[in-house]
Every structure is written in structure tokens, then in C-alpha cells.
Scaffold this motif. Structure first.
Motif, PDB file in Angstrom:
ATOM      1  N   GLU A   1       0.826  -1.204   0.000  1.00 44.84           N
ATOM      2  CA  GLU A   1       0.000   0.000   0.000  1.00 44.84           C
ATOM      3  C   GLU A   1       0.863   1.258   0.000  1.00 44.84           C
ATOM      4  OE1 GLU A   1      -3.441   2.337  -0.023  1.00 44.84           O
ATOM      5  OE2 GLU A   1      -3.083   0.209  -0.470  1.00 44.84           O
ATOM      6  N   CYS A   2       1.967   1.223   0.751  1.00 45.17           N
ATOM      7  CA  CYS A   2       2.894   2.362   0.778  1.00 45.17           C
ATOM      8  C   CYS A   2       3.500   2.599  -0.603  1.00 45.17           C
ATOM      9  CB  CYS A   2       3.976   2.125   1.816  1.00 45.17           C
ATOM     10  SG  CYS A   2       5.184   3.453   1.956  1.00 45.17           S
ATOM     11  N   ASN A   3       3.882   1.545  -1.279  1.00 45.63           N
ATOM     12  CA  ASN A   3       4.441   1.689  -2.630  1.00 45.63           C
ATOM     13  C   ASN A   3       3.401   2.198  -3.619  1.00 45.63           C
ATOM     14  OD1 ASN A   3       6.906   0.705  -1.712  1.00 45.63           O
ATOM     15  ND2 ASN A   3       6.407  -1.429  -2.206  1.00 45.63           N
TER      16      ASN A   3
ATOM     17  N   SER B   1       2.139   8.491   1.854  1.00 41.07           N
ATOM     18  CA  SER B   1       3.111   7.415   1.746  1.00 41.07           C
ATOM     19  C   SER B   1       4.148   7.476   2.865  1.00 41.07           C
ATOM     20  CB  SER B   1       3.809   7.481   0.383  1.00 41.07           C
ATOM     21  OG  SER B   1       4.837   6.522   0.290  1.00 41.07           O
ATOM     22  N   GLN B   2       4.564   8.713   3.248  1.00 42.92           N
ATOM     23  CA  GLN B   2       5.549   8.872   4.311  1.00 42.92           C
ATOM     24  C   GLN B   2       4.973   8.436   5.659  1.00 42.92           C
ATOM     25  OE1 GLN B   2       8.714   9.611   3.944  1.00 42.92           O
ATOM     26  NE2 GLN B   2       9.126   9.481   6.138  1.00 42.92           N
TER      27      GLN B   2
ATOM     28  N   LEU C   1       2.529   6.285   6.139  1.00 47.15           N
ATOM     29  CA  LEU C   1       2.388   4.828   6.131  1.00 47.15           C
ATOM     30  C   LEU C   1       3.747   4.143   6.249  1.00 47.15           C
ATOM     31  CD1 LEU C   1       0.283   2.604   5.962  1.00 47.15           C
ATOM     32  CD2 LEU C   1       0.506   2.612   3.477  1.00 47.15           C
ATOM     33  N   ARG C   2       4.767   4.774   5.689  1.00 49.17           N
ATOM     34  CA  ARG C   2       6.115   4.204   5.782  1.00 49.17           C
ATOM     35  C   ARG C   2       6.586   4.176   7.239  1.00 49.17           C
ATOM     36  NH1 ARG C   2      11.432   6.082   5.706  1.00 49.17           N
ATOM     37  NH2 ARG C   2      12.923   4.631   4.716  1.00 49.17           N
TER      38      ARG C   2
END
Length: 269
Positions: free
Chosen positions: A42-44, A55-56, A58-59
Motif C-alpha cells: 500500500e505504501c508503494n 506514503s511517508q 504509512l512508511r
């Protein structure tokens, strides 16, 4: 007959249960579960679509989950080994810490690094040192040929340890246990015929040898001990032979002999 039966049985297994290939990353750690993999995917996906802030965030969650999962995995492995196998406790700690033990260098008779062929030739030479047994009494009427019953073979099949690995070319142990009522009939006929002919099938003699060091730093092939992995049916046939031989010589063994006898030790003296 035995080789044909084993080959057809394995081919039937391959046709019924085709091999399914699953691609796995070699860097995938044992503490990476499906939940973490879904978060990584999902992050990718968010990063590729341009949602950099989401994204950050979730990372950061993924990093936190990985650290938590790694700590839980390490604690579980240490506690499990501490109570199940204390001898390998320190080795497991070193593996978890990433410390790799130094590999020993095995040399041949000329002092060069030994290869698999050299080790295999050394193990094979021990068998060639003795002449083959002469089967002169196989058809003698004096010998009482043992007979195996179908229920005996079925009982041994049902009591197989499903946690152990199998010989390459064998059907899985779990399948042998499930199909014990059907496999016991032809196997019993094969075993009894082998007793009548006085032979041990060639396909039962094949084994995969794993050289195990006798000491911490073996230097020559003679410092290795061959551990053989044979087929499931070979082990069952060997167990029948052992039972018949032991029952025949049990009353002839010296009562002071304790080594290699079940339920006997020096404490019984």
C-alpha cells in the motif's frame, strides 16, 4: 517390481498434485507477515500515485510494525530454544545477532580443498572394502521365511512421523499416512516376496548422504560421519527385518550385554 511400483506411485502423485511455484523474495525475513506485506504494498502504491505525505506516514507505520514484529520473533525463538534445545541456545543468539560462525576448510589427501565427489568417493570406498554377501541359503528349506501381515504394514504406515523430511522421489509422509489402507496391500506383497527371494531391493538401497563433522574442525574426509536419508518404504522394510532378526537372536545374547539393546543400560546391572 519394487522399482516399478515406486516410480508409478511417485508419477501418480505428481499427476494428482502438480507442483505449484510461489515467488518469494530472498530478503523476506521470517518476522515479515502478511499484514506488514500489505502495508508495504500500500505504501508503494501511494508513492507511485504521487501521494507522498500519505506514503511517508504509512512508511513510518511500516517501520514501527517491522521493529515490533522483529522483537516478538526474537523473543519467541529464544524462549522456544531455551526450553526445547538448550544446547543450541547460544548458537541461536549468535544467529539472531547476525554473527556468522567461521566455516571449516576440508582438505583431501593432497592438501587441496575437498569437493563433493571426493567426499562421495570416500564414503563409497568403505562399502567396496567388504565383498558382497553370498545369498546361498535363500531357497533353503531349513530357514523359516517370515511372513508380514497387511495390518502390520498398515500400522507402521499410520505411525510414521509426518514432521520428518522425505527422500527425493518419495511421496510426502502425510500422504502415506492417509493412504495407509491402500498402500499396505501392495507393500506387504512386495516385502514378503523380498523375503522369499532373499533380496533387498536396489531402489531401497539408494540414499542421500549428509556429511556430519565428527569434531568441530574436520580437516579430512575421515573426520566426517555419513548420515543417510532413505525412502519411507525402505525404513519400514528395515524395521521388519530388525524385528525378525532381534526376535531370533534375543535369547542368544549375553545377559551382560547392555550396548545397543532396548531397555538395557549399565544402571540395570
Amino acid at each position: 517390481m519394487t522399482s516399478k511400483f515406486s516410480a508409478e506411485l511417485f508419477q501418480l502423485y505428481c499427476d494428482t498434485f502438480p507442483v505449484k511455484k510461489v515467488n518469494r523474495k530472498s530478503t523476506c525475513k521470517p518476522w515479515i507477515d502478511k499484514k506488514i506485506l500489505c502495508l508495504i504494498n500500500e505504501c508503494n502504491r501511494l508513492f507511485k500515485k504521487g501521494f507522498f505525505q500519505e506514503s511517508q506516514k504509512l512508511r513510518n507505520i511500516v517501520i514501527s510494525e517491522i521493529c515490533k514484529a522483529r522483537k516478538e520473533h526474537s523473543a519467541h525463538m529464544v524462549n522456544k530454544l531455551l526450553y526445547s534445545n538448550p544446547k543450541n541456545f547460544h548458537k541461536c543468539i549468535q544467529d539472531l545477532m547476525g554473527k556468522v560462525s567461521s566455516k571449516f576448510l576440508l582438505l583431501d589427501s593432497n592438501g587441496d580443498p575437498a569437493t563433493a565427489d571426493i567426499i562421495n568417493d570416500y564414503f563409497a570406498s568403505t562399502c567396496k572394502a567388504h565383498p558382497p554377501l553370498q545369498n546361498t541359503l535363500a531357497n533353503s528349506s531349513v530357514i523359516e521365511i517370515p511372513v508380514i501381515e497387511i495390518h502390520q504394514t498398515r500400522l507402521k504406515l499410520e505411525n510414521l512421523d509426518t514432521n520428518k523430511s522425505v527422500y527425493p522421489g518419495d511421496i510426502p509422509t502425510k500422504l502415506s499416512v492417509k493412504c495407509a489402507p491402500y498402500l499396505s496391500v501392495p507393500l506387504t506383497a512386495i516385502f514378503n516376496q523380498c523375503f522369499v527371494d532373499g533380496v533387498f531391493p536396489v531402489c531401497f538401497k539408494r540414499a542421500i548422504l549428509s556429511p556430519t563433522p565428527k569434531n568441530k574442525t574436520p580437516k579430512v574426509p575421515s573426520n566426517l560421519r555419513p548420515i543417510s536419508k532413505t525412502s519411507i518404504f525402505s525404513k519400514i522394510f528395515e524395521s521388519f527385518i530388525y524385528n525378525f532378526l532381534f526376535d531370533d537372536i534375543q535369547d542368544k545374547i549375553n545377559p551382560n550385554q547392555f550396548g545397543l539393546r532396548p531397555n538395557h543400560s549399565t544402571t540395570h546391572y
